[in-house]
Scaffold this motif. Structure first.
Motif, PDB file in Angstrom:
ATOM      1  N   ASP A   1      10.333  -4.532  -4.454  1.00  0.00           N
ATOM      2  CA  ASP A   1      10.839  -4.922  -3.132  1.00  0.00           C
ATOM      3  C   ASP A   1      11.171  -3.698  -2.276  1.00  0.00           C
ATOM      4  O   ASP A   1      12.186  -3.655  -1.562  1.00  0.00           O
ATOM      5  CB  ASP A   1      12.070  -5.826  -3.257  1.00  0.00           C
ATOM      6  N   GLY A   2      10.324  -2.680  -2.364  1.00  0.00           N
ATOM      7  CA  GLY A   2      10.475  -1.483  -1.548  1.00  0.00           C
ATOM      8  C   GLY A   2      11.389  -0.434  -2.112  1.00  0.00           C
ATOM      9  O   GLY A   2      11.413   0.704  -1.608  1.00  0.00           O
ATOM     10  N   ALA A   3      12.162  -0.742  -3.143  1.00  0.00           N
ATOM     11  CA  ALA A   3      13.060   0.237  -3.761  1.00  0.00           C
ATOM     12  C   ALA A   3      12.359   0.892  -4.943  1.00  0.00           C
ATOM     13  O   ALA A   3      11.729   0.216  -5.764  1.00  0.00           O
ATOM     14  CB  ALA A   3      14.346  -0.440  -4.230  1.00  0.00           C
ATOM     15  N   THR A   4      12.469   2.227  -5.044  1.00  0.00           N
ATOM     16  CA  THR A   4      11.784   2.964  -6.114  1.00  0.00           C
ATOM     17  C   THR A   4      12.547   2.830  -7.430  1.00  0.00           C
ATOM     18  O   THR A   4      13.718   3.194  -7.524  1.00  0.00           O
ATOM     19  CB  THR A   4      11.653   4.447  -5.750  1.00  0.00           C
ATOM     20  N   LEU A   5      11.862   2.300  -8.429  1.00  0.00           N
ATOM     21  CA  LEU A   5      12.445   2.182  -9.767  1.00  0.00           C
ATOM     22  C   LEU A   5      12.204   3.444 -10.574  1.00  0.00           C
ATOM     23  O   LEU A   5      13.062   3.909 -11.312  1.00  0.00           O
ATOM     24  CB  LEU A   5      11.852   0.964 -10.484  1.00  0.00           C
ATOM     25  N   VAL A   6      11.025   4.042 -10.426  1.00  0.00           N
ATOM     26  CA  VAL A   6      10.693   5.314 -11.072  1.00  0.00           C
ATOM     27  C   VAL A   6       9.667   6.006 -10.191  1.00  0.00           C
ATOM     28  O   VAL A   6       8.833   5.351  -9.554  1.00  0.00           O
ATOM     29  CB  VAL A   6      10.151   5.087 -12.504  1.00  0.00           C
ATOM     30  N   ASP A   7       9.741   7.348 -10.119  1.00  0.00           N
ATOM     31  CA  ASP A   7       8.788   8.074  -9.282  1.00  0.00           C
ATOM     32  C   ASP A   7       7.900   8.963 -10.135  1.00  0.00           C
ATOM     33  O   ASP A   7       7.988   8.974 -11.368  1.00  0.00           O
ATOM     34  CB  ASP A   7       9.497   8.868  -8.179  1.00  0.00           C
ATOM     35  N   LEU A   8       7.045   9.735  -9.452  1.00  0.00           N
ATOM     36  CA  LEU A   8       6.019  10.511 -10.154  1.00  0.00           C
ATOM     37  C   LEU A   8       6.594  11.647 -10.998  1.00  0.00           C
ATOM     38  O   LEU A   8       5.890  12.196 -11.848  1.00  0.00           O
ATOM     39  CB  LEU A   8       5.022  11.077  -9.138  1.00  0.00           C
TER      40      LEU A   8
END
Length: 293
Positions: free
Chosen positions: A209-216
């Motif tokens: 829903d547009g919120a980052t759970l994990v990034d690169l």
């Protein structure tokens, strides 16, 4: 495509028998036909391929479609009805016969031919949740990244399982090697160089829903997305552990987007990709399946 009609009662069924089921277990197919035709008016279709399979569903009229086949047949039917925008008004039924049946089990369908056929005749429709991706594909069970088991699935498709070339396999039958070579030209042998590996850590951005759970920046071992109640998707991300085991990251939302290095994913029984990004949207009560009472 052969068709046979019987008419003992007023309940009308369109029984579509997948060709894989006919090849893998003809006896279970016969049992299913006997039980179904004994309890309802049935029109039996024997499609020879995907085009005839789709044509049979499109011409079902007022008949209730019953699939005799494996998970792939069910996924194909749900996908076809979704793309035709007829999924919400069409209750499907399944008699699991063939290879992969794990999805059918997880949905609550009996795996015995007699029990499943009786459930078709005596069961009730239950509304099921699913995921729809941005390429109009559907997911009934789960999305897995990386697609564990993809290599094994390819081996089974090409006949290159452990021990092939020995015993009664390709080693004794040169013609079988020729057939396998032909299949290998039709089935991708391995991911492209730009694709993430099928197993092991990957770097992905997962947004719910547009919120980052994990990034690169955070390598992960696995990502799973499953449809849940209330039109939500349940997401689990397992970060790579260093020393101690890392706790999984959990989230729920209506829309899930995964992006990063080109990756493959397994949606139900199908491995897809590589893609750079994919978005899944949860749909509540999107399709109907007849299950035991």
């Amino acid at each position: 495509m052969a068709e046979v009609a019987t008419s003992p009662t007023s309940d009308q069924l369109l029984v579509v028998i997948d060709p894989v089921a006919r090849r893998r277990d003809g006896e279970s197919v016969r049992i299913a036909k006997d039980v179904l035709s004994g309890g309802a008016t049935t029109k039996v279709c024997l499609p020879d391929g995907p085009e005839e399979f789709a044509r049979a569903l499109a011409r079902r009229g007022s008949r209730r479609p019953v699939l005799v086949g494996d998970d792939q047949a069910l996924i194909r039917a749900v996908g076809l009805l979704h793309r035709q925008r007829e999924l919400t008004g069409c209750a499907l039924a399944l008699v699991p016969v063939g290879g992969a049946l794990s999805l059918a089990r997880s949905l609550g369908v009996p795996t015995g031919a007699v029990a499943a056929s009786r459930a078709v005749l005596e069961g009730t429709e239950r509304r099921m949740n699913l995921l729809v991706d941005d390429s109009d594909g559907v997911v009934l069970g789960a999305v897995r990244i990386p697609p564990a088991g993809a290599a094994r699935m390819r081996e089974e498709a090409t006949g290159e399982t452990e021990g092939s070339g020995r015993g009664t396999g390709a080693g004794r039958h040169p013609w079988l090697r020729t057939c396998q070579s032909l299949v290998r030209t039709l089935v991708p042998a391995r991911p492209s160089r730009t694709a993430a590996p099928e197993g092991g850590p990957v770097r992905l951005r997962v947004e719910v829903d547009g919120a980052t759970l994990v990034d690169l920046r955070q390598p992960v071992e696995a990502v799973s997305i499953v449809p849940g109640p209330g039109g939500i998707a349940r997401v689990e991300v397992r970060p790579v552990s260093v020393g101690t085991e890392a706790s999984p990251l959990l989230a729920e939302g209506h829309t899930v987007t995964v992006s990063g290095a080109h990756f493959r994913y397994r949606a139900d029984a199908v491995v897809s990709g590589p893609v750079g990004t994919r978005t899944w949207v949860a749909r509540e009560d999107a399709w109907g399946l007849t299950l035991p009472v």
